[in-house]
Design an enzyme around this catalytic site. Structure first.
Site, PDB file in Angstrom:
ATOM      1  N   TYR A 157      -2.981  -1.166  10.241  1.00  0.00           N
ATOM      2  CA  TYR A 157      -2.864  -1.452   8.802  1.00  0.00           C
ATOM      3  C   TYR A 157      -1.471  -1.041   8.302  1.00  0.00           C
ATOM      4  O   TYR A 157      -0.806  -1.800   7.591  1.00  0.00           O
ATOM      5  CB  TYR A 157      -3.971  -0.707   8.052  1.00  0.00           C
ATOM      6  CG  TYR A 157      -3.953  -0.888   6.553  1.00  0.00           C
ATOM      7  CD1 TYR A 157      -4.522  -2.016   5.963  1.00  0.00           C
ATOM      8  CD2 TYR A 157      -3.381   0.071   5.707  1.00  0.00           C
ATOM      9  CE1 TYR A 157      -4.519  -2.190   4.579  1.00  0.00           C
ATOM     10  CE2 TYR A 157      -3.379  -0.088   4.336  1.00  0.00           C
ATOM     11  CZ  TYR A 157      -3.943  -1.216   3.771  1.00  0.00           C
ATOM     12  OH  TYR A 157      -3.936  -1.377   2.403  1.00  0.00           O
TER      13      TYR A 157
ATOM     14  N   SER B 185       0.865  -1.182   0.000  1.00  0.00           N
ATOM     15  CA  SER B 185       0.000   0.000   0.000  1.00  0.00           C
ATOM     16  C   SER B 185       0.898   1.227   0.000  1.00  0.00           C
ATOM     17  O   SER B 185       2.087   1.130   0.328  1.00  0.00           O
ATOM     18  CB  SER B 185      -0.844  -0.030   1.285  1.00  0.00           C
ATOM     19  OG  SER B 185      -1.578   1.161   1.442  1.00  0.00           O
TER      20      SER B 185
ATOM     21  N   LYS C  28       1.448  -3.370   6.443  1.00  0.00           N
ATOM     22  CA  LYS C  28       1.931  -3.152   5.074  1.00  0.00           C
ATOM     23  C   LYS C  28       3.439  -2.840   5.063  1.00  0.00           C
ATOM     24  O   LYS C  28       4.144  -3.222   4.128  1.00  0.00           O
ATOM     25  CB  LYS C  28       1.103  -2.065   4.383  1.00  0.00           C
ATOM     26  CG  LYS C  28      -0.362  -2.495   4.141  1.00  0.00           C
ATOM     27  CD  LYS C  28      -0.469  -3.769   3.292  1.00  0.00           C
ATOM     28  CE  LYS C  28      -1.899  -4.174   3.023  1.00  0.00           C
ATOM     29  NZ  LYS C  28      -2.017  -5.370   2.168  1.00  0.00           N
TER      30      LYS C  28
HETATM   31  N1  LIG Z   1      -8.303  -0.117  -2.463  1.00  0.00           N
HETATM   32  C1  LIG Z   1      -7.200   0.606  -2.350  1.00  0.00           C
HETATM   33  O1  LIG Z   1      -7.175   1.809  -2.645  1.00  0.00           O
HETATM   34  C2  LIG Z   1      -5.936  -0.032  -1.851  1.00  0.00           C
HETATM   35  C3  LIG Z   1      -4.833   0.811  -1.641  1.00  0.00           C
HETATM   36  C4  LIG Z   1      -3.641   0.245  -1.202  1.00  0.00           C
HETATM   37  C5  LIG Z   1      -3.551  -1.120  -0.999  1.00  0.00           C
HETATM   38  N2  LIG Z   1      -4.643  -1.913  -1.196  1.00  0.00           N
HETATM   39  C6  LIG Z   1      -4.473  -3.354  -0.972  1.00  0.00           C
HETATM   40  O2  LIG Z   1      -5.054  -4.059  -2.050  1.00  0.00           O
HETATM   41  C7  LIG Z   1      -5.580  -5.306  -1.605  1.00  0.00           C
HETATM   42  C8  LIG Z   1      -7.047  -5.441  -1.976  1.00  0.00           C
HETATM   43  O3  LIG Z   1      -7.771  -4.419  -1.287  1.00  0.00           O
HETATM   44  P1  LIG Z   1      -9.282  -4.032  -1.642  1.00  0.00           P
HETATM   45  O4  LIG Z   1      -9.350  -2.558  -1.593  1.00  0.00           O
HETATM   46  O5  LIG Z   1      -9.733  -4.764  -2.842  1.00  0.00           O
HETATM   47  O6  LIG Z   1     -10.032  -4.597  -0.317  1.00  0.00           O
HETATM   48  P2  LIG Z   1     -11.529  -5.106  -0.122  1.00  0.00           P
HETATM   49  O7  LIG Z   1     -12.436  -4.494  -1.106  1.00  0.00           O
HETATM   50  O8  LIG Z   1     -11.821  -4.942   1.320  1.00  0.00           O
HETATM   51  O9  LIG Z   1     -11.410  -6.680  -0.466  1.00  0.00           O
HETATM   52  C9  LIG Z   1     -10.618  -7.503   0.338  1.00  0.00           C
HETATM   53  C10 LIG Z   1     -10.724  -8.932  -0.151  1.00  0.00           C
HETATM   54  O10 LIG Z   1      -9.932  -9.742   0.737  1.00  0.00           O
HETATM   55  C11 LIG Z   1     -10.730 -10.814   1.214  1.00  0.00           C
HETATM   56  N3  LIG Z   1     -10.312 -11.222   2.538  1.00  0.00           N
HETATM   57  C12 LIG Z   1     -10.253 -10.470   3.663  1.00  0.00           C
HETATM   58  N4  LIG Z   1      -9.846 -11.206   4.697  1.00  0.00           N
HETATM   59  C13 LIG Z   1      -9.625 -12.450   4.216  1.00  0.00           C
HETATM   60  C14 LIG Z   1      -9.186 -13.663   4.801  1.00  0.00           C
HETATM   61  N5  LIG Z   1      -8.904 -13.743   6.111  1.00  0.00           N
HETATM   62  N6  LIG Z   1      -9.065 -14.757   4.021  1.00  0.00           N
HETATM   63  C15 LIG Z   1      -9.349 -14.693   2.691  1.00  0.00           C
HETATM   64  N7  LIG Z   1      -9.771 -13.572   2.080  1.00  0.00           N
HETATM   65  C16 LIG Z   1      -9.916 -12.470   2.842  1.00  0.00           C
HETATM   66  C17 LIG Z   1     -12.160 -10.277   1.193  1.00  0.00           C
HETATM   67  O11 LIG Z   1     -13.089 -11.325   1.064  1.00  0.00           O
HETATM   68  P3  LIG Z   1     -13.922 -11.991   2.264  1.00  0.00           P
HETATM   69  O12 LIG Z   1     -14.456 -10.892   3.127  1.00  0.00           O
HETATM   70  O13 LIG Z   1     -14.965 -12.775   1.515  1.00  0.00           O
HETATM   71  O14 LIG Z   1     -12.958 -12.873   2.964  1.00  0.00           O
HETATM   72  C18 LIG Z   1     -12.138  -9.479  -0.107  1.00  0.00           C
HETATM   73  O15 LIG Z   1     -12.356 -10.325  -1.211  1.00  0.00           O
HETATM   74  C19 LIG Z   1      -5.320  -5.331  -0.092  1.00  0.00           C
HETATM   75  O16 LIG Z   1      -4.122  -6.019   0.174  1.00  0.00           O
HETATM   76  C20 LIG Z   1      -5.184  -3.874   0.258  1.00  0.00           C
HETATM   77  O17 LIG Z   1      -4.443  -3.682   1.438  1.00  0.00           O
HETATM   78  C21 LIG Z   1      -5.833  -1.406  -1.616  1.00  0.00           C
END
Ligand SMILES: NC(=O)c1ccc[n+]([C@@H]2O[C@H](COP(=O)([O-])OP(=O)(O)OC[C@H]3O[C@@H](n4cnc5c(N)ncnc54)[C@H](OP(=O)(O)O)[C@@H]3O)[C@@H](O)[C@H]2O)c1
Length: 227
Positions: free
Chosen positions: A150, A137, A154
């Site tokens: 968080y 992140s 990261k």
């Molecule tokens: N969105 C952004 O702007 C952003 C920015 C920087 C970094 N990131 C990183 O990108 C990645 C994806 O983020 P996102 O924004 O798509 O998040 P999100 O919309 O909250 O989706 C998270 C996904 O992870 C799954 N998950 C959570 N806990 C889990 C577990 N214990 N076992 C298996 N699956 C699990 C959730 O599914 P279930 O609830 O069904 O388990 C969901 O499919 C993350 O690593 C996040 O830190 C995102």
């Protein structure tokens, strides 16, 4: 173009869901997991074999071990392993975050990634190739108030990835990736209504998936920025 086997954690929504759709649209095989059984059922009905989706909590080593054993018994090791699943804490100063919430963020974001690496990477090493992308992140290289747990995870992902890069044999690579800022449920949790001014996961995946497909051994240990 060579068709690849892509393993993605956290495919039930957000970036993982959008990446799964885009890899499949481009003809690649996707193996994905998430905890929500309903969403996993929907993905299974929508995308049949060779794709496979399973309800797995990455924080449970037993569940990850059984998922890996099942997949690796009938398929070759992944070409691309995307450690995408993660949680974010509710916005609060560190001293107001319960021990239980802090532990959950660590268990999923750090120990979950190590569990997946422990059970899939030996087969990738045996095969002699493959790329591991650990989702980091902007908050893995900078910090902000109210997201300390968080941020801690990261920053850990950055260190874990760079150390692993020094361990992998040639032919393999691991990178930490800051994906940028995308309008997902996670972003809505930390940014509130301003999350809507950022790109959708589907828009992001159109650029991110070709970028991920191009990664190879020469990228090992690079701290990658938004695709
Ligand atoms: N969105 C952004 O702007 C952003 C920015 C920087 C970094 N990131 C990183 O990108 C990645 C994806 O983020 P996102 O924004 O798509 O998040 P999100 O919309 O909250 O989706 C998270 C996904 O992870 C799954 N998950 C959570 N806990 C889990 C577990 N214990 N076992 C298996 N699956 C699990 C959730 O599914 P279930 O609830 O069904 O388990 C969901 O499919 C993350 O690593 C996040 O830190 C995102």
């Amino acid at each position: 173009m060579t068709k690849k086997i892509v393993l993605i954690t956290g495919v039930t929504r957000g970036l993982g869901g959008a990446m799964a759709e885009e890899f499949i649209r481009l003809g690649h095989t996707v193996f994905g997991c998430g905890r929500s059984k309903d969403q996993i059922g929907q993905l299974t009905r929508r995308f049949s074999a060779p794709h496979e989706f399973r309800a797995v909590d990455v924080a449970s080593e037993d569940e990850v071990k059984s998922w890996a054993a099942g997949l690796l018994a009938s398929h070759s090791a992944p070409d691309l392993l995307l450690n995408n699943a993660a949680l974010i804490n509710k916005n609060r100063p560190l001293w107001k975050i319960s021990g239980a919430e802090f532990s959950q963020v660590i268990d999923v974001n750090v120990k979950g990634v190590a569990n997946v690496i422990r059970h899939f990477v030996p087969a990738m090493i045996q095969r002699g190739r493959g790329v591991i992308v650990n989702f980091s992140s902007g908050w893995g290289r900078s910090t902000d108030a109210e997201v300390a747990p968080y941020c801690a995870t990261k920053w850990a992902i950055e260190g874990l990835s760079l150390a692993l890069a020094q361990e992998l044999p040639s032919g393999l690579a691991v990178v930490p990736l800051n994906p940028g800022i995308i309008n997902t449920e996670m972003l809505q949790s930390s940014f509130g209504s301003s999350a809507s001014s950022y790109p959708s996961p589907a828009e992001w995946a159109k650029t991110a998936v070709p970028f991920l497909l191009k990664l190879g051994p020469s990228d090992n240990g690079r701290q990658l920025g938004p695709p």
